[in-house]
Scaffold this motif. Structure first.
Motif, mmCIF file in Angstrom:
data_model
loop_
_atom_site.group_PDB
_atom_site.id
_atom_site.type_symbol
_atom_site.label_atom_id
_atom_site.label_comp_id
_atom_site.label_asym_id
_atom_site.label_seq_id
_atom_site.Cartn_x
_atom_site.Cartn_y
_atom_site.Cartn_z
ATOM 1 N N MET A 27 -8.011 2.950 -2.823
ATOM 2 C CA MET A 27 -8.899 2.914 -1.675
ATOM 3 C C MET A 27 -9.410 4.295 -1.308
ATOM 4 S SD MET A 27 -7.323 -0.011 -1.756
ATOM 5 C CE MET A 27 -5.640 0.241 -1.293
ATOM 6 N N HIS A 28 -8.659 5.332 -1.658
ATOM 7 C CA HIS A 28 -9.047 6.683 -1.254
ATOM 8 C C HIS A 28 -8.375 7.671 -2.188
ATOM 9 C CE1 HIS A 28 -10.211 9.874 1.467
ATOM 10 N NE2 HIS A 28 -8.983 10.324 1.448
ATOM 11 N N HIS A 29 -9.081 8.728 -2.542
ATOM 12 C CA HIS A 29 -8.440 9.823 -3.273
ATOM 13 C C HIS A 29 -9.128 11.135 -2.917
ATOM 14 C CE1 HIS A 29 -11.601 10.395 -6.327
ATOM 15 N NE2 HIS A 29 -11.699 9.079 -6.342
ATOM 16 N N ILE A 30 -8.359 12.185 -2.901
ATOM 17 C CA ILE A 30 -8.835 13.539 -2.640
ATOM 18 C C ILE A 30 -8.191 14.428 -3.692
ATOM 19 C CG2 ILE A 30 -8.805 15.458 -0.988
ATOM 20 C CD1 ILE A 30 -8.348 13.361 1.198
ATOM 21 N N GLY B 260 -4.521 13.493 -3.233
ATOM 22 C CA GLY B 260 -3.945 12.421 -2.444
ATOM 23 C C GLY B 260 -4.581 11.083 -2.777
ATOM 24 N N PHE B 261 -3.777 10.041 -2.890
ATOM 25 C CA PHE B 261 -4.246 8.702 -3.232
ATOM 26 C C PHE B 261 -3.660 7.688 -2.264
ATOM 27 C CE2 PHE B 261 -4.121 11.172 -7.081
ATOM 28 C CZ PHE B 261 -5.286 10.844 -7.754
ATOM 29 N N VAL B 262 -4.446 6.688 -1.919
ATOM 30 C CA VAL B 262 -3.952 5.502 -1.228
ATOM 31 C C VAL B 262 -4.293 4.333 -2.125
ATOM 32 C CG1 VAL B 262 -4.168 4.009 0.794
ATOM 33 C CG2 VAL B 262 -4.239 6.496 1.070
ATOM 34 N N LEU B 263 -3.280 3.584 -2.552
ATOM 35 C CA LEU B 263 -3.520 2.526 -3.520
ATOM 36 C C LEU B 263 -2.570 1.359 -3.343
ATOM 37 C CD1 LEU B 263 -1.914 3.285 -6.903
ATOM 38 C CD2 LEU B 263 -1.662 4.864 -5.011
ATOM 39 N N ALA B 264 -2.935 0.243 -3.967
ATOM 40 C CA ALA B 264 -2.130 -0.978 -3.931
ATOM 41 C C ALA B 264 -1.282 -1.048 -5.197
ATOM 42 C CB ALA B 264 -3.027 -2.202 -3.833
ATOM 43 N N ALA B 265 0.001 -1.325 -5.030
ATOM 44 C CA ALA B 265 0.911 -1.426 -6.171
ATOM 45 C C ALA B 265 2.100 -2.300 -5.781
ATOM 46 C CB ALA B 265 1.379 -0.040 -6.595
ATOM 47 N N TYR B 266 2.924 -2.621 -6.778
ATOM 48 C CA TYR B 266 4.080 -3.482 -6.539
ATOM 49 C C TYR B 266 5.293 -2.714 -6.019
ATOM 50 C CZ TYR B 266 1.354 -6.929 -9.050
ATOM 51 O OH TYR B 266 0.357 -7.782 -9.440
ATOM 52 N N LEU C 8 0.843 -1.186 0.000
ATOM 53 C CA LEU C 8 0.000 0.000 0.000
ATOM 54 C C LEU C 8 0.880 1.238 0.000
ATOM 55 C CD1 LEU C 8 -2.766 -0.909 2.591
ATOM 56 C CD2 LEU C 8 -2.937 -0.889 0.107
ATOM 57 N N PHE C 9 0.507 2.206 -0.826
ATOM 58 C CA PHE C 9 1.260 3.444 -0.929
ATOM 59 C C PHE C 9 0.339 4.644 -0.805
ATOM 60 C CE2 PHE C 9 3.906 0.439 -3.242
ATOM 61 C CZ PHE C 9 5.174 0.752 -2.787
ATOM 62 N N SER C 10 0.887 5.728 -0.303
ATOM 63 C CA SER C 10 0.214 7.015 -0.318
ATOM 64 C C SER C 10 0.964 7.881 -1.324
ATOM 65 C CB SER C 10 0.268 7.663 1.069
ATOM 66 O OG SER C 10 -0.251 8.969 1.002
ATOM 67 N N VAL C 11 0.238 8.416 -2.296
ATOM 68 C CA VAL C 11 0.851 9.224 -3.355
ATOM 69 C C VAL C 11 0.153 10.581 -3.394
ATOM 70 C CG1 VAL C 11 1.326 9.380 -5.829
ATOM 71 C CG2 VAL C 11 1.297 7.151 -4.733
ATOM 72 N N SER C 12 0.939 11.651 -3.417
ATOM 73 C CA SER C 12 0.394 12.985 -3.639
ATOM 74 C C SER C 12 0.811 13.445 -5.019
ATOM 75 C CB SER C 12 0.914 13.980 -2.594
ATOM 76 O OG SER C 12 0.432 13.639 -1.329
ATOM 77 N N ALA C 13 -0.167 13.801 -5.838
ATOM 78 C CA ALA C 13 0.094 14.294 -7.187
ATOM 79 C C ALA C 13 -0.494 15.694 -7.299
ATOM 80 C CB ALA C 13 -0.532 13.367 -8.223
#
Length: 81
Positions: free
Chosen positions: A74-77, A27-33, A10-15
């Motif tokens: 799972m989440h994005h703003i 902001g995103f919380v998503l599953a990745a490798y 699980l990662f938190s990414v801000s774009a």
């Protein structure tokens, strides 16, 4: 097909995307490798028509659960995306 926790993280990414003359942080919380895969999934989610001007450092949140699949956000703003 479900993934095992060892495969997905699980990662938190801000774009940041352009919005008028300013930028909007998303902001995103998503599953990745890995980190680059997480960024690629955010780019795909935002779409071709919206450019991403920059990314903040990607934060590792932990192992994904069995029912979470690759690329699942799972989440994005903000919600306008």
């Amino acid at each position: 097909m479900t993934n095992t926790p060892a495969q997905l993280l699980l990662f938190s990414v801000s774009a940041y995307v352009p919005f008028g003359r300013d930028e909007v942080a998303c902001g995103f919380v998503l599953a990745a490798y890995d980190e680059e895969d997480a960024r690629d999934e955010v780019r795909e989610f935002v779409g071709e028509s919206t450019s991403i001007t920059r990314f903040e450092p990607v934060l590792f949140l932990g192992l994904a659960q069995d029912e979470i699949e690759h690329g699942m956000i799972m989440h994005h703003i903000p919600d306008f995306l």
